[in-house]
Design a protein around this motif. Structure first.
Motif, short mmCIF file in Angstrom:
data_model
loop_
_atom_site.label_atom_id
_atom_site.label_comp_id
_atom_site.label_asym_id
_atom_site.label_seq_id
_atom_site.Cartn_x
_atom_site.Cartn_y
_atom_site.Cartn_z
N GLY A 133 0.84 -1.20 0.00
CA GLY A 133 0.00 0.00 0.00
C GLY A 133 0.86 1.24 0.00
N LYS A 134 0.30 2.35 -0.47
CA LYS A 134 1.08 3.58 -0.65
C LYS A 134 1.37 4.31 0.65
N ASP A 135 0.40 4.37 1.57
CA ASP A 135 0.60 5.13 2.80
C ASP A 135 -0.35 4.60 3.88
N HIS A 136 -0.44 5.33 5.01
CA HIS A 136 -1.21 4.86 6.17
C HIS A 136 -2.69 4.66 5.85
N THR A 137 -3.17 5.31 4.82
CA THR A 137 -4.59 5.15 4.48
C THR A 137 -4.88 3.75 3.92
N GLU A 138 -3.85 3.03 3.55
CA GLU A 138 -4.02 1.68 3.01
C GLU A 138 -3.55 0.60 3.97
N ASN A 139 -3.39 0.96 5.26
CA ASN A 139 -3.12 -0.04 6.28
C ASN A 139 -4.33 -0.96 6.43
N VAL A 140 -4.09 -2.18 6.90
CA VAL A 140 -5.13 -3.22 6.89
C VAL A 140 -5.57 -3.57 8.31
N GLU A 141 -6.86 -3.47 8.57
CA GLU A 141 -7.40 -3.86 9.87
C GLU A 141 -7.35 -5.38 10.00
N MET A 142 -6.71 -5.87 11.07
CA MET A 142 -6.54 -7.31 11.28
C MET A 142 -7.58 -7.89 12.22
N GLU A 143 -7.84 -7.17 13.30
CA GLU A 143 -8.82 -7.67 14.28
C GLU A 143 -9.24 -6.55 15.23
N LYS A 144 -10.37 -6.78 15.90
CA LYS A 144 -10.86 -5.85 16.92
C LYS A 144 -11.07 -6.61 18.22
N SER A 145 -10.95 -5.86 19.33
CA SER A 145 -11.18 -6.45 20.64
C SER A 145 -11.96 -5.48 21.50
N GLY A 146 -13.00 -5.96 22.15
CA GLY A 146 -13.84 -5.10 22.98
C GLY A 146 -14.86 -4.33 22.17
N LYS A 147 -15.98 -4.04 22.77
CA LYS A 147 -17.04 -3.33 22.08
C LYS A 147 -17.12 -1.89 22.57
N PRO A 148 -17.03 -0.93 21.67
CA PRO A 148 -17.20 0.48 22.07
C PRO A 148 -18.57 0.70 22.71
N LYS A 149 -18.60 1.48 23.79
CA LYS A 149 -19.87 1.77 24.45
C LYS A 149 -20.67 2.78 23.64
N LYS A 150 -21.97 2.52 23.57
CA LYS A 150 -22.86 3.48 22.92
C LYS A 150 -23.32 4.50 23.96
N LEU A 151 -22.99 5.77 23.72
CA LEU A 151 -23.29 6.82 24.69
C LEU A 151 -24.39 7.72 24.15
N GLY A 152 -25.35 8.03 25.00
CA GLY A 152 -26.48 8.85 24.58
C GLY A 152 -26.30 10.31 24.88
N PHE A 153 -25.09 10.80 24.86
CA PHE A 153 -24.82 12.21 25.14
C PHE A 153 -23.57 12.64 24.40
N ASP A 154 -23.38 13.94 24.26
CA ASP A 154 -22.17 14.46 23.63
C ASP A 154 -20.97 14.27 24.56
N VAL A 155 -19.93 13.70 24.03
CA VAL A 155 -18.75 13.38 24.85
C VAL A 155 -17.82 14.59 24.94
N LYS A 156 -17.46 14.96 26.14
CA LYS A 156 -16.51 16.06 26.35
C LYS A 156 -15.10 15.58 26.04
N SER A 157 -14.23 16.51 25.71
CA SER A 157 -12.82 16.17 25.51
C SER A 157 -12.16 15.92 26.86
N HIS A 158 -11.06 15.19 26.84
CA HIS A 158 -10.34 14.93 28.10
C HIS A 158 -9.81 16.23 28.68
N VAL A 159 -9.55 17.23 27.83
CA VAL A 159 -9.08 18.52 28.31
C VAL A 159 -10.17 19.19 29.15
N GLU A 160 -11.40 19.22 28.62
CA GLU A 160 -12.52 19.82 29.36
C GLU A 160 -12.74 19.11 30.69
N ILE A 161 -12.72 17.78 30.66
CA ILE A 161 -12.98 17.00 31.88
C ILE A 161 -11.89 17.26 32.92
N ALA A 162 -10.63 17.15 32.48
CA ALA A 162 -9.51 17.28 33.42
C ALA A 162 -9.42 18.69 34.01
#
Length: 407
Positions: A133-162
């Motif tokens: 592949g030519k660059d990072h856009t052509e990298n290949v996904e091999m596997e996933k682990s864990g399920k992202p949580k579905k959140l029913g609200f707008d997520v703040k940045s870690h900067v805002e939270i901290a």
């Protein structure tokens, strides 16, 4: 051919080394590899280095001939002297030879330097399993682990939270050090220390020896572990001294073995290093004006393996498994992204990124990067192993165990 730097051999892991003899005798393979990396502008270096090598060997032969002539004439002069004959003519001719040898040897050294500089520009041979592949856009996904949580609200940045919790201070660090630095306070500082210790304990339990390395490194070692481009983009320089603050503990840990021969019975060497890391980050990513994800200074626990050539891909799989286990235990959803040929650094033969799920970005971003360099670093730093009198270059691998600010 093990034990001779002028030869190469093919192993299960790929090409053991990339040296001038290999380039000379395998020009087609070297050129094809450059094309697979989409670096066609470097093809010229292959022709240049082969031409310089031809000139080098020619001059080296002339040096050997002059030394032979010197020895022959020395014998002739002794024989003539014993026979009581006039040796004036032979002595005058013999006196010219040392200067001729010196001039030719200077030419040899100059050509050797030019050859080495050109070889630095020719990338390592990629492993056959690497996707093209030519660059990072052509990298290949091999596997996933864990399920992202579905959140029913707008997520703040870690900067805002901290900042709202009063556990980080980016404004003060900006005034004191500029962008890309931070003050951690209270529970966040304690969490940082907890993650450092978590990473260390995890690696030690996996059989890795903990080492705290020096935080500065000399240029000759840095050039052995990093490409010229990476040094320019990443490394700070101590003005007036031959020292650079380290960008990762991998560099001084590999550098521990510079110009050393390891008993093969000691292999593999499994090491985890904890250190602060310092990076200019001049490349395309840049530095966060505020935040903990891309900074000039951060804490990291690193893992490296130094092993026999035929075992490096076994340890590649082992190190990836460890990384996945770390973030599974932290309950962070991740995926493994195989780096394509155009996204590999010059020294790398195979590499993949472990990425974390960002609920704010609603996508994945890099957590750590696993790399097999095969013999590239070992050859640059002259790190060998010896088995029953035979010497060979080792293979080196590195992987981030945990970069605490991102975690």
């Amino acid at each position: 051919f093990i034990g001779c730097h002028k030869f190469w051999r093919k192993d299960k892991g790929g090409w053991l080394m990339l040296d001038i003899k290999f380039v000379r005798e395998n020009k087609k393979i070297v050129n094809e590899n450059i094309k697979k990396r989409f670096q066609t502008d470097r093809l010229k270096y292959v022709d240049e280095v082969i031409k310089k090598d031809e000139e080098y060997r020619k001059v080296l032969y002339q040096v050997e001939q002059l030394k032979h002539k010197r020895n022959v004439m020395s014998g002739e002069i002794n024989d003539l002297r014993k026979a009581g004959k006039n040796i004036k003519k032979q002595v005058l001719e013999a006196k010219k030879i040392p200067d001729k040898i010196k001039g030719k040897e200077e030419n040899v050294n100059s050509l050797r330097t030019e050859i080495n500089n050109l070889l630095y520009k020719i990338p390592n041979i990629i492993h056959k399993s690497v996707p093209i592949g030519k660059d990072h856009t052509e990298n290949v996904e091999m596997e996933k682990s864990g399920k992202p949580k579905k959140l029913g609200f707008d997520v703040k940045s870690h900067v805002e939270i901290a900042e709202s919790l009063g556990i980080v201070d980016f404004d003060s660090s900006s005034r004191v050090s500029g962008n890309g630095f931070f003050y951690l306070k209270g529970d966040l500082a304690r969490l940082n220390q907890a993650l450092i210790q978590f990473g260390i304990d995890f690696m030690v339990k996996k059989g890795y020896l903990l080492i705290e390395p020096p935080l500065m490194i000399r240029e000759d070692v840095l050039k052995g572990v990093y490409s010229h481009e990476e040094i320019a983009e990443m490394s700070y320089k101590i003005e007036g001294e031959d020292l650079f603050p380290i960008a990762t503990s991998e560099h001084p840990l590999i550098g521990m073995y510079i110009n050393r021969t390891i008993n093969s019975n000691e292999l593999p060497l499994k090491i985890c290093g904890y250190s602060q890391c310092f990076r200019k980050e001049i490349g395309s990513h840049g530095i966060d004006e505020k935040g903990l994800f891309r900074t000039h200074q951060f804490n990291k626990v690193e893992m490296i393996v130094i092993c026999k050539p035929g075992e490096s891909y076994k340890f590649y799989d082992e190190m990836l498994k460890i990384s996945k286990s770390i973030f599974k235990q932290l309950e962070i959803p991740t995926r493994v992204l195989e780096c394509c040929s155009g996204d590999l650094g010059d020294l790398k033969t195979k590499s993949c990124d472990l990425e974390y799920w960002s609920p704010r970005k609603k996508g994945y971003s890099e957590f750590c990067s696993l790399t097999n360099m095969e013999a590239a670093q070992a050859r640059r730093l002259n790190i060998k192993a010896e088995d029953k009198g035979k010497k060979f270059y080792v293979h080196t691998l590195n992987n981030t165990a945990i970069a605490t600010s991102r975690a």
